[in-house]
Design a protein around this motif. Sequence first.
Motif, mmCIF file in Angstrom:
data_model
loop_
_atom_site.group_PDB
_atom_site.id
_atom_site.type_symbol
_atom_site.label_atom_id
_atom_site.label_comp_id
_atom_site.label_asym_id
_atom_site.label_seq_id
_atom_site.Cartn_x
_atom_site.Cartn_y
_atom_site.Cartn_z
ATOM 1 N N THR A 130 0.814 -1.219 0.000
ATOM 2 C CA THR A 130 0.000 0.000 0.000
ATOM 3 C C THR A 130 0.851 1.275 0.000
ATOM 4 O O THR A 130 0.365 2.339 0.361
ATOM 5 N N ALA A 143 -0.731 4.128 -2.035
ATOM 6 C CA ALA A 143 -1.888 4.726 -1.361
ATOM 7 C C ALA A 143 -1.467 5.555 -0.152
ATOM 8 O O ALA A 143 -2.033 6.631 0.110
ATOM 9 N N ALA A 188 -2.209 9.500 0.358
ATOM 10 C CA ALA A 188 -2.901 10.009 1.544
ATOM 11 C C ALA A 188 -2.086 11.118 2.214
ATOM 12 O O ALA A 188 -2.633 12.149 2.641
ATOM 13 N N LEU A 235 -8.646 10.459 3.272
ATOM 14 C CA LEU A 235 -8.262 9.402 2.336
ATOM 15 C C LEU A 235 -7.763 8.204 3.152
ATOM 16 O O LEU A 235 -6.636 8.187 3.636
ATOM 17 N N VAL A 266 -6.451 4.619 3.473
ATOM 18 C CA VAL A 266 -5.735 3.630 2.654
ATOM 19 C C VAL A 266 -6.527 2.336 2.543
ATOM 20 O O VAL A 266 -6.469 1.647 1.511
ATOM 21 N N ARG A 302 -9.552 2.052 2.051
ATOM 22 C CA ARG A 302 -10.612 2.193 1.050
ATOM 23 C C ARG A 302 -10.014 2.569 -0.309
ATOM 24 O O ARG A 302 -10.559 3.402 -1.027
ATOM 25 N N THR A 303 -8.891 1.984 -0.651
ATOM 26 C CA THR A 303 -8.259 2.239 -1.940
ATOM 27 C C THR A 303 -7.985 0.916 -2.640
ATOM 28 O O THR A 303 -7.932 -0.143 -2.010
ATOM 29 N N LEU A 335 -4.949 4.961 -8.563
ATOM 30 C CA LEU A 335 -5.639 4.474 -7.379
ATOM 31 C C LEU A 335 -7.120 4.814 -7.449
ATOM 32 O O LEU A 335 -7.496 5.943 -7.783
ATOM 33 N N VAL A 370 -10.303 5.334 -5.102
ATOM 34 C CA VAL A 370 -10.523 5.710 -3.705
ATOM 35 C C VAL A 370 -12.023 5.754 -3.463
ATOM 36 O O VAL A 370 -12.763 6.395 -4.224
#
Length: 392
Positions: free
Chosen positions: A73, A76, A80, A92, A94, A96-97, A253, A255
Amino acid sequence: MTRIPHGTSGEPNPLRALDLDRLRRRTSMKWRTYPDDVLPLWVAEMDTPLAEPVVRALTDALALGDTGYPAGTAYAEALADFAEKRWGWTGLDVGRTAIVPDVMLGVVEMLRLVTGPGDAVVVNPPVYPPFFHFVAHMDRRVVQAPLGPDSRIDLGVLEECFRAAVAGGRRAAFLLCSPHNPTGTVHTAEELTAVARLADQYGVRVVADEIHAPLVVGDTDFVPYLSVPGGGRGLSLMSASKAWNLAGVKAALAVAGPESAADLALLPEEVGHGPSHLGAIAHTAALRDGTAWLDALLAGLDENRRLLAGLLARHLPAVAYRPGDATYLAWLDCRPLGLGDGPADVFLHRGRVALTCGIPFGSGGAGHVRLNLATSPEIITEAVRRMATALE
C-alpha cells in the motif's frame, strides 16, 4: 479542510530544461505522430525531464531487478500523505483504496460497480474525449449536461439530466472531471456539495476523475469530491501520472468514500494485476519526494499561461482564451476566425502546429482547439507565430 499553501521551491523551471532537438529524440506518441516540421502541442505529455526522485526510484528498482508484480500500500500511503499536506484532506483512508492500471481503466471498473449495461452516464461537455469512447464501449449511454457559458457546472441542466437518467428506475452515474479537462475549471466546495446533494436526491452515483488534482495554480483550492458533505457515496480515481509526466509507467488508485467502500470491495482481484510495478514505484516517489519539482512546474505553467494570453492578444486577438486554474491545457475558442468546426486542421496543414480538435470533446467543442502549455516558452511563442501565419 485547511490547505497548506505551496510556494517557491527553489528548483529550476523544468519546462525550460529541454530544447527542441532533444525533445525530438523522444519516441512517445507526442513526438512520433507528426513529421518533424510540426510543433506538437496536442496530447497530454509534458516537455520536461523527470523529477530526480522518480529517476532515482526507477533506477534503483532496475538495478535490483525489482520488476515483478505490484504489492503493498505504499502508493496509497503516499497519496494520503500528499492529500493531507497539499489539500488539507485527512479523509483518504488507505483501507478504502485499490490500485488500478490507469485512471480511465479505473473509471471503467468503477462504472461497472455502480451501473449496468444500458444505464446512463452523465458527463459535462466539452470534456475529455475518452469519456465518450470508454462509456460507449462498455455499453452505457452517454448523457450530456453541458457546462454553462462560464465553463462551470450548470446545476439546473445537471438536475434535468439526472432526472432523465434514472427515469424508469434505471441506475445512473455522473462521471465528474475535476479539475475539468479541457477548460481548467476547478470546481468549488459549494459546487461539489450541490452536485452531491443532487446525486443523493436522484440516486445517481458519482465517479470522479481527479487526475489533474495536483496541477492547481495560485491561491485556488482543489477540493476532493469525497471530502464534501454527501460525497461519501462517491468513488474517485487519482494518479501522479499527469502532474509528473508518468503516462508511460502506468498506475492509479481508486478511492472510495465511507459509504461506497462496499462497492469498491467488489472490484475483481485481477484488476490489480494490470498496473505496472515500476509505475507504482514511480508514482509513490513522485508523491513523497517530488513536491519541490511540482512547485517549480506549477510556477512555470503559470508563466506560460500569461505568455500565451499575451501572445494571443498580440497576434490572434479574435481567439478567446480564459486561463484556467488547473491542468496544463488551454482551451481556445477560434470560432471568430471563421475556420469552421475544425480549426485544428487549418493550424496543422497551414501552420504546422498540432493541436487537439475540439469536436471530440462533445457539445460546445466545435470551433475550439486544445493547446498543451507544458512546454518551453520558446515553443509556445513559435507555435502562436505559426498559427497567426496560417491565417495569412
